[in-house]
Design a protein around this motif. Structure first.
Motif, PDB file in Angstrom:
ATOM      1  N   ALA A  67       0.967  -1.097   0.026  1.00 35.89           N
ATOM      2  CA  ALA A  67      -0.129  -0.027   0.041  1.00 35.89           C
ATOM      3  C   ALA A  67       0.808   1.265   0.069  1.00 35.89           C
ATOM      4  O   ALA A  67       0.505   2.231  -0.721  1.00 35.89           O
ATOM      5  N   GLY A  68       2.056   1.254   0.765  1.00 36.75           N
ATOM      6  CA  GLY A  68       2.958   2.163   0.645  1.00 36.75           C
ATOM      7  C   GLY A  68       3.449   2.659  -0.726  1.00 36.75           C
ATOM      8  O   GLY A  68       3.613   3.708  -0.853  1.00 36.75           O
ATOM      9  N   TYR A  69       3.771   1.706  -1.280  1.00 37.05           N
ATOM     10  CA  TYR A  69       4.449   1.899  -2.669  1.00 37.05           C
ATOM     11  C   TYR A  69       3.346   2.154  -3.744  1.00 37.05           C
ATOM     12  O   TYR A  69       3.666   3.143  -4.479  1.00 37.05           O
ATOM     13  N   ALA A  70       1.928   1.831  -3.416  1.00 37.01           N
ATOM     14  CA  ALA A  70       0.810   2.271  -4.146  1.00 37.01           C
ATOM     15  C   ALA A  70       0.676   3.708  -4.000  1.00 37.01           C
ATOM     16  O   ALA A  70       0.368   4.451  -5.078  1.00 37.01           O
ATOM     17  N   LYS A  71       1.134   4.351  -2.627  1.00 40.14           N
ATOM     18  CA  LYS A  71       0.795   5.666  -2.631  1.00 40.14           C
ATOM     19  C   LYS A  71       1.911   6.486  -3.278  1.00 40.14           C
ATOM     20  O   LYS A  71       1.885   7.590  -3.801  1.00 40.14           O
ATOM     21  N   ILE A  72       3.223   5.820  -3.470  1.00 41.59           N
ATOM     22  CA  ILE A  72       4.338   6.340  -4.280  1.00 41.59           C
ATOM     23  C   ILE A  72       3.710   6.609  -5.469  1.00 41.59           C
ATOM     24  O   ILE A  72       3.928   7.493  -6.090  1.00 41.59           O
ATOM     25  N   ALA A  73       3.254   5.614  -6.034  1.00 40.20           N
ATOM     26  CA  ALA A  73       2.805   5.597  -7.635  1.00 40.20           C
ATOM     27  C   ALA A  73       1.500   6.622  -7.696  1.00 40.20           C
ATOM     28  O   ALA A  73       1.663   7.313  -8.875  1.00 40.20           O
ATOM     29  N   ASP A  74       0.877   6.876  -6.678  1.00 42.86           N
ATOM     30  CA  ASP A  74      -0.148   7.887  -6.770  1.00 42.86           C
ATOM     31  C   ASP A  74       0.581   9.425  -6.888  1.00 42.86           C
ATOM     32  O   ASP A  74       0.207   9.897  -7.527  1.00 42.86           O
ATOM     33  N   PRO A  81       3.043   4.652 -13.714  1.00 43.20           N
ATOM     34  CA  PRO A  81       4.120   3.782 -12.706  1.00 43.20           C
ATOM     35  C   PRO A  81       3.786   2.452 -12.829  1.00 43.20           C
ATOM     36  O   PRO A  81       2.499   2.040 -13.146  1.00 43.20           O
ATOM     37  N   GLU A  82       4.668   1.638 -12.896  1.00 43.50           N
ATOM     38  CA  GLU A  82       4.886   0.141 -12.474  1.00 43.50           C
ATOM     39  C   GLU A  82       5.185  -0.199 -11.073  1.00 43.50           C
ATOM     40  O   GLU A  82       5.930   0.552 -10.615  1.00 43.50           O
ATOM     41  N   GLN A  83       4.536  -1.342 -10.765  1.00 44.48           N
ATOM     42  CA  GLN A  83       4.921  -1.877  -9.438  1.00 44.48           C
ATOM     43  C   GLN A  83       5.700  -3.081  -9.743  1.00 44.48           C
ATOM     44  O   GLN A  83       5.255  -3.965 -10.604  1.00 44.48           O
ATOM     45  N   TRP A  84       6.902  -3.385  -9.150  1.00 40.25           N
ATOM     46  CA  TRP A  84       7.975  -4.449  -9.422  1.00 40.25           C
ATOM     47  C   TRP A  84       7.737  -5.074  -8.072  1.00 40.25           C
ATOM     48  O   TRP A  84       7.806  -4.392  -7.018  1.00 40.25           O
ATOM     49  N   ARG A  85       8.217  -6.713  -7.924  1.00 44.73           N
ATOM     50  CA  ARG A  85       8.274  -7.289  -6.760  1.00 44.73           C
ATOM     51  C   ARG A  85       9.263  -8.108  -7.020  1.00 44.73           C
ATOM     52  O   ARG A  85       9.166  -9.015  -8.030  1.00 44.73           O
ATOM     53  N   PHE A  86      10.274  -8.454  -6.067  1.00 47.54           N
ATOM     54  CA  PHE A  86      11.267  -9.428  -6.085  1.00 47.54           C
ATOM     55  C   PHE A  86      11.447 -10.241  -4.808  1.00 47.54           C
ATOM     56  O   PHE A  86      11.465  -9.492  -3.782  1.00 47.54           O
ATOM     57  N   ASP A  87      11.119 -11.711  -4.828  1.00 48.11           N
ATOM     58  CA  ASP A  87      10.855 -12.566  -3.751  1.00 48.11           C
ATOM     59  C   ASP A  87      12.338 -13.258  -3.543  1.00 48.11           C
ATOM     60  O   ASP A  87      12.766 -13.771  -4.803  1.00 48.11           O
TER      61      ASP A  87
END
Length: 293
Positions: free
Chosen positions: A206-213, A224-230
């Motif tokens: 949710a915090g990274y979504a806020k940055i995208a906003d 913006p894009e959201q990336w994820r690395f596990d």
């Protein structure tokens, strides 16, 4: 980004306090936005060598995607710290300039070959310089969220890329819960002492979504894009106790309080056989600057 009393990604103001804000009486003051909490923001240089030694590096795939998605090799590292991310980008063929408000961290980074200018990103003077990529590794929450996006847009070349990223690391409950209890006992007056032992990944996302906003609202970037690395890493007792004092809630504790917390956590890790496996998720919000000035 552990559920430790530490304002690091994803402890953006929007992320770190949502439950607390919902339950806080209206008469009580709201928490200070992290980008104004300069005493904590500039406390990480207390032991820059330990910070550089203990903090985890970033996924190679993340670095490769930023490099491949940028128009050239010139990178500005916002809040570069000791240069952990900067060295990875340098190894990938980039030319990196760091901006760092803590002179102690900046000096350490310089000893590792990184050119660094000491300033907050908001106050930093670009002197007409522009870049192909602006990165912020574990640091964007210390930047004014509106002014930071505008500044990034100004110093990026057309089609340059802004990437904000950081780790989510939630220790196993057998480690996180003794830590939280020890912190409450040792530092009951700390604003971090009321945090839950562990938080769900969705809180961080949710915090990274806020940055995208915020990036989207600026009108200066493509969507913006959201990336994820596990990934995961095994920690011994000593390795974990080396990392903990580099986190924001502990950098300013008195030695006796810190020792009490580390003792409790060390006992918890011993009970697990002296080591545990940490499951990491590295999250990123990234966007390309539009071609128009």
């Amino acid at each position: 980004m552990p559920t430790l009393p530490t304002p690091e990604p994803p402890e953006f103001p929007e992320q770190r306090e949502p439950m607390a804000q919902q339950s806080r009486p209206a008469s009580q003051p709201q928490p200070m936005p992290l980008h104004r909490a300069r005493h904590t923001a500039e406390s990480f240089g207390t032991d820059a060598q330990r910070y550089d030694r203990a903090r985890p590096r970033y996924p190679d795939d993340l670095v490769a995607r930023v490099v491949a998605g940028s128009p050239g090799p010139d990178v500005l590292d916002v809040g570069c710290g000791t240069g952990i991310a900067a060295r990875q980008f340098t190894a990938a063929g980039c030319t990196v300039l760091g901006v760092e408000p803590d002179a102690r961290m900046a000096e350490f980074a310089r000893t590792r070959g990184l050119p660094v200018e000491v300033a907050t990103f908001e106050a930093w003077e670009s002197a007409g310089r522009t870049f192909d990529a602006v990165i912020a590794a574990q640091s964007w929450h210390w930047v004014d969220p509106v002014a930071g996006v505008e500044k990034a847009a100004r110093v990026l070349r057309p089609h340059g890329r802004l990437t904000v990223f950081g780790h989510v690391f939630e220790p196993p409950a057998e480690v996180a819960e003794p830590f939280a209890a020890a912190y409450r006992r040792a530092a009951p007056d700390s604003p971090f002492s009321g945090q839950p032992a562990r938080r769900p990944l969705e809180t961080y996302q949710a915090g990274y979504a806020k940055i995208a906003d915020r990036i989207r609202e600026s009108g200066r970037f493509e969507d913006p894009e959201q990336w994820r690395f596990d990934w995961q890493r095994s920690y011994t007792r000593d390795e974990w106790l080396e990392l903990l004092p580099t986190t924001g809630g502990l950098t300013r504790l008195r030695p006796e309080r810190l020792a009490a917390i580390l003792g409790a956590v060390g006992h918890a890790v011993d009970a697990l056989g002296g080591r545990f496996t940490m499951r990491y998720t590295t999250l990123a919000t990234t966007a390309v600057r539009t071609g128009a000035d």
